[in-house]
Design an enzyme around this catalytic site. Structure first.
Site, mmCIF file in Angstrom:
data_model
loop_
_atom_site.group_PDB
_atom_site.id
_atom_site.type_symbol
_atom_site.label_atom_id
_atom_site.label_comp_id
_atom_site.label_asym_id
_atom_site.label_seq_id
_atom_site.Cartn_x
_atom_site.Cartn_y
_atom_site.Cartn_z
ATOM 1 N N ARG A 1 3.430 0.004 -4.999
ATOM 2 C CA ARG A 1 3.420 -0.514 -3.988
ATOM 3 C C ARG A 1 2.104 -1.396 -3.581
ATOM 4 N NH1 ARG A 1 6.896 1.870 -0.170
ATOM 5 N NH2 ARG A 1 5.800 1.036 1.538
ATOM 6 N N GLU B 1 6.924 -14.556 -12.314
ATOM 7 C CA GLU B 1 6.398 -13.333 -11.780
ATOM 8 C C GLU B 1 5.850 -12.408 -12.836
ATOM 9 O OE1 GLU B 1 8.368 -10.808 -8.955
ATOM 10 O OE2 GLU B 1 10.267 -11.065 -10.052
ATOM 11 N N TRP C 1 -2.955 -2.554 -1.590
ATOM 12 C CA TRP C 1 -2.745 -3.955 -2.033
ATOM 13 C C TRP C 1 -3.506 -4.601 -0.979
ATOM 14 C CZ3 TRP C 1 -0.923 -8.313 0.323
ATOM 15 C CH2 TRP C 1 -0.289 -9.344 -0.571
ATOM 16 N N ASN D 1 -1.432 1.870 5.919
ATOM 17 C CA ASN D 1 -0.589 0.765 5.458
ATOM 18 C C ASN D 1 -0.290 -0.228 6.377
ATOM 19 O OD1 ASN D 1 1.156 -0.818 4.095
ATOM 20 N ND2 ASN D 1 2.867 0.675 4.309
ATOM 21 N N GLY D 2 -0.474 -1.422 6.569
ATOM 22 C CA GLY D 2 -0.225 -2.491 7.443
ATOM 23 C C GLY D 2 -1.476 -3.527 7.692
ATOM 24 N N GLU E 1 16.642 -17.623 -9.402
ATOM 25 C CA GLU E 1 16.256 -16.193 -9.857
ATOM 26 C C GLU E 1 15.467 -16.260 -11.198
ATOM 27 O OE1 GLU E 1 15.531 -13.731 -8.337
ATOM 28 O OE2 GLU E 1 15.789 -12.111 -9.990
ATOM 29 N N CYS F 1 0.710 -1.144 0.069
ATOM 30 C CA CYS F 1 0.035 -0.097 -0.039
ATOM 31 C C CYS F 1 1.100 1.320 0.129
ATOM 32 C CB CYS F 1 -0.939 0.110 1.152
ATOM 33 S SG CYS F 1 -2.159 -1.198 1.370
ATOM 34 N N LYS G 1 11.940 -14.916 -11.984
ATOM 35 C CA LYS G 1 11.629 -13.637 -12.916
ATOM 36 C C LYS G 1 10.759 -14.145 -13.835
ATOM 37 C CE LYS G 1 12.756 -11.135 -11.244
ATOM 38 N NZ LYS G 1 13.335 -10.640 -10.219
ATOM 39 N N LYS H 1 5.670 -4.039 -4.735
ATOM 40 C CA LYS H 1 7.053 -3.836 -4.846
ATOM 41 C C LYS H 1 7.660 -4.299 -3.309
ATOM 42 C CE LYS H 1 11.085 -2.864 -6.535
ATOM 43 N NZ LYS H 1 11.807 -3.987 -7.372
ATOM 44 N N HIS I 1 14.648 -37.624 -10.382
ATOM 45 C CA HIS I 1 13.956 -38.049 -9.271
ATOM 46 C C HIS I 1 12.651 -37.712 -9.076
ATOM 47 C CE1 HIS I 1 17.856 -39.742 -7.853
ATOM 48 N NE2 HIS I 1 18.382 -38.423 -8.171
HETATM 49 O O1 M6R Z 1 12.706 -4.964 -0.685
HETATM 50 P P1 M6R Z 1 13.263 -6.764 -0.747
HETATM 51 O O2 M6R Z 1 14.554 -6.956 -1.386
HETATM 52 O O3 M6R Z 1 13.390 -7.067 0.691
HETATM 53 O O4 M6R Z 1 12.117 -7.509 -1.366
HETATM 54 C C1 M6R Z 1 12.253 -8.994 -1.303
HETATM 55 C C2 M6R Z 1 11.329 -9.571 -2.223
HETATM 56 O O5 M6R Z 1 10.134 -9.294 -2.179
HETATM 57 C C3 M6R Z 1 11.571 -9.143 -3.868
HETATM 58 O O6 M6R Z 1 12.932 -9.465 -4.142
HETATM 59 C C4 M6R Z 1 10.844 -9.846 -4.802
HETATM 60 O O7 M6R Z 1 10.911 -11.326 -4.607
HETATM 61 C C5 M6R Z 1 10.813 -9.461 -6.259
HETATM 62 N N1 M6R Z 1 9.625 -8.723 -6.535
HETATM 63 C C6 M6R Z 1 11.050 -10.501 -7.161
HETATM 64 O O8 M6R Z 1 11.349 -9.803 -8.059
#
Ligand code: M6R
Length: 605
Positions: free
Chosen positions: A27, A485, A75, A99-100, A478, A2, A482, A600, A501
């Site tokens: 956010r 997501e 969010w 926010n929270g 990773e 948020c 990517k 984010k 396996h």
């Molecule tokens: O701000 P942070 O690095 O702590 O965030 C961690 C994850 O939420 C963040 O890396 C998330 O996995 C990304 N959106 C992936 O692209």
């Protein structure tokens, strides 16, 4: 999650709020809303499910003059995505954004008998009710009494109907910053919403009550003592947070990686060796530990996986990688001899923050690798190693990952020097190879067409698999995150030897398998695993080092990275995997920068 913004001052509040919400939309983008106050008319409330653009369109017809208001982009946590659950929420004289998560909201509903008067399904509305319950003309008193009742994380901006030119704020855990300049006061979840006006701001301290007026901002603690917050400055400007001609932030941020790497590495080199004196990180931190525990979430955690694969054989001490959301509820085997490395781009991820606090409780020293200056994780760590990626706006992390890796390499090298695993010459050679990763990244960026071809094939897939061994497995994790997501293609990463396996049962005709094989000592082994999937019909995209011997029948598409040394292939490989995900998502016509269901900054559990 948020995004929240508040403004009081001489400017048109509606304009400031809508512009701010656009900056904060990364956010959360389930719904957005604003509330405006003015002394001459009633409170105006507009809230809409959907992105900020929908709210903006609705506001176009408004004929309002207001200089004080609050705005929110959501969010969703409690309650579905609809207009009613959107913020701001109203109760009596109170209008607020949050926010929270208020964890005890059920209990509060019962204790205060709010059951029949709630209109939304949100925890936030319950908080609004409580503020109103305690409000009898003294906002500060109402805030003090209310927060005593709340359990959970929160950043609140509150308007009281009979004080139409002031905004009251309080927070616990969830981030919030404030700034004042020339007759204007701002509050926001982060500085991106404020930098068009000023680069000087302060982080609102937890449990302190902040009052925004046109002529200034006051801060007081819960006992009513005035407080002087520490002023901070952002080093980047508004241009850095724009797309600069790229169609998406993600593509722009991928292209910013060489610069981000240089900015992170070069200031830490003295005579070609890593030196952290300016960061205030003492060598004793590295000398006196007998193990390293890396803690993070998502991409940052996958950077940690690379860190482990690099550091453990180099330092010859145990290095563990821990998912912060799990770690925070475990009894980790750490003590005052453990170096905990916390990694976070935002510095606000709530699970990572909780893991940091737990680590310190156990007596461990915490070194955090953080991108956002002055963020909570940075402030609460014993030592901070700032990455210099600049603002990362796209939800999918790219340049932040790249500089997290570079930081781990620098830290690994310094530790190896301090602990006697490296002599000066070895350390200097390691740093030259690290520095050579920057042109390698640039070379990959210059050759994108072939990656587009691979993406056009991936875009048709339902599933994709990433395989690799050792360091290559860490990169693959990773790569698969990517892809899934932002392209919504089901993607998994496997240690190549593990496929047979179970997972190999999923390989059918044309199933894409992206195989990363850049490590000499296991190259042949990975190729054997690649042959196994190819024999079952997989479409294989193979990534190797340049000069590697690639038999003709082993893959359908081949990429090579311009790096000679195994330990450093991650930098160009990461770019290939990022671009693969980017073009796949773009070709599918998806919202690359704001993928569904995500945000984010993950500031809720
Ligand atoms: O701000 P942070 O690095 O702590 O965030 C961690 C994850 O939420 C963040 O890396 C998330 O996995 C990304 N959106 C992936 O692209």
């Amino acid at each position: 999650m948020c995004g929240i913004i508040g403004y009081t001052g001489q400017m048109d509040a509606l304009k400031v709020l809508l512009n701010g919400l656009e900056q904060l939309e990364y956010r959360g983008y389930d719904s957005a809303g604003i509330a405006l106050l003015s002394s001459s008319s009633d409170r105006l409330l507009v809230k809409k499910a959907g992105p900020v653009a929908t709210l903006k369109e609705t506001c176009q017809t408004l004929d309002v003059e207001s200089h004080c208001g609050i705005g929110h982009t959501r969010w969703a946590t409690h309650g579905g995505v609809n207009d009613v659950n959107a913020h701001p929420h109203v109760a009596g004289k109170v209008t607020l954004i949050h926010n929270g998560i208020i964890e005890n909201y059920h209990n509060l509903i019962e204790r205060f008998g709010f059951q029949d008067s709630l209109v939304s399904e949100t925890d936030t509305e319950v908080a609004a009710k409580l503020f109103d319950y305690y409000y009898h003309g003294d906002p500060v008193e109402a805030i003090r009494k209310t927060i005593r009742e709340l359990t959970g994380a929160y950043a609140f901006c509150i308007l009281f109907e009979d004080i139409p030119d002031q905004i009251f704020c309080v927070r616990n855990v969830s981030p919030m910053v404030a700034a004042h300049i020339d007759g204007s006061s701002f509050v926001a979840s982060d500085v991106t919403a404020i930098i068009p006006y000023t680069n000087r701001y302060f982080v609102i301290p937890e449990y302190q009550i902040v009052t925004l007026r046109q002529d200034g901002i006051s801060v007081e603690d819960l006992e009513g003592n005035p407080r002087e917050p520490e002023m901070l400055e952002v080093s980047w400007n508004v241009e850095a947070a724009k797309k600069n001609g790229f169609p998406h932030y993600m593509l722009k941020e991928i292209h910013e990686q060489p610069e981000a790497l240089r900015n992170t590495i070069l200031p830490r080199l003295r005579d070609g060796l890593p030196d952290f004196e300016e960061d205030g990180i003492p060598d004793d931190l590295f000398r006196n530990c007998d193990k390293v525990a890396i803690v993070a979430c998502g991409t940052a955690m996958y950077a940690g996986m690379v860190g482990k694969a690099l550091m453990e054989p180099l330092l010859k001490i145990p290095v563990s990688v821990n998912i912060a959301s799990e770690y925070r509820y475990e009894s980790p085997l750490i003590d005052e001899h453990t170096l905990v490395i916390v990694i976070s781009q935002s510095g606000e991820t709530i699970d990572t923050l909780a893991a940091l606090r737990l680590s310190r409780k156990y007596g461990a020293k915490v070194l955090s690798i953080v991108n956002v200056k002055g963020s909570t994780i940075a402030r609460e760590s014993d030592y901070v190693f700032y990455t210099h990626a600049g603002p990362e706006i796209a939800v999918a992390s790219t340049k932040a990952y790249m500089v997290q890796l570079a930081s781990l390499y620098l830290i690994g090298c310094r530790m190896a020097m301090v602990r006697g695993n490296f002599d000066r010459e070895e350390a200097s050679q390691f740093i030259s190879r690290l520095s050579a990763s920057v042109p390698a990244v640039e070379k990959v960026l210059a050759k994108k067409d072939k990656i587009k071809t691979a993406a056009s094939l991936l875009a048709k897939a339902q599933d994709a698999f990433f395989v690799g061994r050792g360091l290559d497995y860490a990169f693959s994790l990773e790569g698969s995150l990517k892809l899934k997501e932002i392209s919504y293609i089901h993607a998994e990463a496997y240690a190549a030897g593990e496929l047979k396996h179970g997972t190999i049962a999923l390989i059918e005709e044309h199933t894409p398998v992206i195989a990363v094989a850049t490590q000499d000592h296991i190259y042949g082994k990975t190729l054997s695993n690649v042959r196994e999937v190819r024999a079952r019909g997989a479409f294989v995209i193979l990534i190797t080092k340049c000069g590697a011997e690639v038999p003709e029948d082993v893959c359908d598409l081949h990429f090579s990275v311009p790096v000679t040394y195994d330990q450093f292939t991650v930098f160009p490989v990461a770019v290939i995997l990022q671009l693969l995900a980017y073009y796949t998502s773009d070709m599918k016509g998806l919202n690359v920068d704001k993928p569904r269901n995500l945000a984010k900054s993950v500031t809720v559990e």
